[in-house]
Design an enzyme around this catalytic site. Structure first.
Site, PDB file in Angstrom:
ATOM      1  N   GLU A  23       3.830   1.225  -5.425  1.00 54.98           N
ATOM      2  CA  GLU A  23       4.569   1.956  -4.397  1.00 54.98           C
ATOM      3  C   GLU A  23       5.226   0.887  -3.530  1.00 54.98           C
ATOM      4  O   GLU A  23       4.564  -0.054  -3.088  1.00 54.98           O
ATOM      5  CB  GLU A  23       3.632   2.814  -3.543  1.00 54.98           C
ATOM      6  CG  GLU A  23       3.143   4.046  -4.240  1.00 54.98           C
ATOM      7  CD  GLU A  23       2.516   5.064  -3.289  1.00 54.98           C
ATOM      8  OE1 GLU A  23       2.709   4.956  -2.057  1.00 54.98           O
ATOM      9  OE2 GLU A  23       1.836   5.973  -3.792  1.00 54.98           O
ATOM     10  N   GLY A  79       0.844  -1.193   0.000  1.00 59.19           N
ATOM     11  CA  GLY A  79       0.000   0.000   0.000  1.00 59.19           C
ATOM     12  C   GLY A  79       0.874   1.236   0.000  1.00 59.19           C
ATOM     13  O   GLY A  79       1.989   1.216  -0.525  1.00 59.19           O
ATOM     14  N   CYS A  80       0.399   2.307   0.601  1.00 63.09           N
ATOM     15  CA  CYS A  80       1.163   3.556   0.645  1.00 63.09           C
ATOM     16  C   CYS A  80       2.549   3.304   1.229  1.00 63.09           C
ATOM     17  O   CYS A  80       2.688   2.748   2.315  1.00 63.09           O
ATOM     18  CB  CYS A  80       0.408   4.591   1.478  1.00 63.09           C
ATOM     19  SG  CYS A  80       1.319   6.130   1.694  1.00 63.09           S
ATOM     20  N   PHE A  81       3.571   3.721   0.502  1.00 59.09           N
ATOM     21  CA  PHE A  81       4.942   3.397   0.927  1.00 59.09           C
ATOM     22  C   PHE A  81       5.412   4.157   2.155  1.00 59.09           C
ATOM     23  O   PHE A  81       6.368   3.756   2.805  1.00 59.09           O
ATOM     24  CB  PHE A  81       5.940   3.497  -0.217  1.00 59.09           C
ATOM     25  CG  PHE A  81       5.948   4.756  -1.051  1.00 59.09           C
ATOM     26  CD1 PHE A  81       5.483   5.975  -0.598  1.00 59.09           C
ATOM     27  CD2 PHE A  81       6.459   4.692  -2.345  1.00 59.09           C
ATOM     28  CE1 PHE A  81       5.521   7.116  -1.395  1.00 59.09           C
ATOM     29  CE2 PHE A  81       6.510   5.826  -3.156  1.00 59.09           C
ATOM     30  CZ  PHE A  81       6.037   7.043  -2.672  1.00 59.09           C
ATOM     31  N   TRP A  82       4.763   5.256   2.520  1.00 61.59           N
ATOM     32  CA  TRP A  82       5.191   6.015   3.706  1.00 61.59           C
ATOM     33  C   TRP A  82       5.140   5.148   4.956  1.00 61.59           C
ATOM     34  O   TRP A  82       6.076   5.109   5.741  1.00 61.59           O
ATOM     35  CB  TRP A  82       4.300   7.229   3.926  1.00 61.59           C
ATOM     36  CG  TRP A  82       4.335   8.276   2.873  1.00 61.59           C
ATOM     37  CD1 TRP A  82       5.299   8.480   1.915  1.00 61.59           C
ATOM     38  CD2 TRP A  82       3.341   9.283   2.659  1.00 61.59           C
ATOM     39  NE1 TRP A  82       4.958   9.552   1.135  1.00 61.59           N
ATOM     40  CE2 TRP A  82       3.766  10.068   1.567  1.00 61.59           C
ATOM     41  CE3 TRP A  82       2.145   9.595   3.284  1.00 61.59           C
ATOM     42  CZ2 TRP A  82       3.031  11.147   1.098  1.00 61.59           C
ATOM     43  CZ3 TRP A  82       1.407  10.673   2.820  1.00 61.59           C
ATOM     44  CH2 TRP A  82       1.852  11.437   1.736  1.00 61.59           C
TER      45      TRP A  82
END
Length: 157
Positions: A53, A9-12
């Site tokens: 991502e 999912g979102c890489f952050w």
């Protein structure tokens, strides 16, 4: 040192979570296994480049094994959902394990098989060799360290 690239999912959030694990010596966020060379964030978000991502991870296998690392990865994703994690939707948010060392494949397959026992629905997490990884723009690197309280689909507490 060993290397692996994980898409969750979102890489952050994936980067922040992984960077806290003992034995992980380096993380970078970027775009993995797409068709466009050196894409921008905006291009990846358009869904036309095929990239996920992802988080590049360098780790010390004398401190953490690939099996342990994958167990931590499985704990922060829903591997049965295609192209979605948390509130994020799109092919760039698919889950994946992209390996750089062919010798890691057996461990990855075994781990995925073991994880499948926890779900009724099939796991859709991709397992593929890493074809390409383009580092994301600087403002994405260590994003949640630079922006505490920023958006994250992973519970970091």
């Amino acid at each position: 040192m060993k290397e692996i690239v994980l898409a969750g999912g979102c890489f952050w959030g994936v980067e922040e979570y992984m960077s806290r694990i003992k034995g992980i010596v380096e993380t970078k966020v970027g775009y993995a296994n797409g068709i466009k060379e050196n894409p921008s964030y905006e291009e990846v978000c358009s869904g036309t480049t095929g990239h996920a991502e992802a988080c590049y991870i360098k780790y010390d296998e004398s401190i953490i094994s690939l099996e342990e690392l994958l167990n931590k990865f499985w704990s922060i994703i829903d591997p049965t959902v295609l192209n979605k994690q948390g509130n994020d939707r799109g092919t760039q948010y698919r889950t994946g394990i992209f390996y750089l060392d062919q010798k890691d494949l057996n461990v990855i397959i075994k781990s995925k098989s073991q994880e499948q026992k926890n779900y009724r629905k099939p796991i859709v997490t991709e397992v593929e060799p890493l074809k390409c990884f383009y580092e994301a723009e600087e403002y994405h690197q260590k994003y949640l360290k630079k922006n505490p309280g920023g958006y994250c689909h992973i519970h970091l507490d």
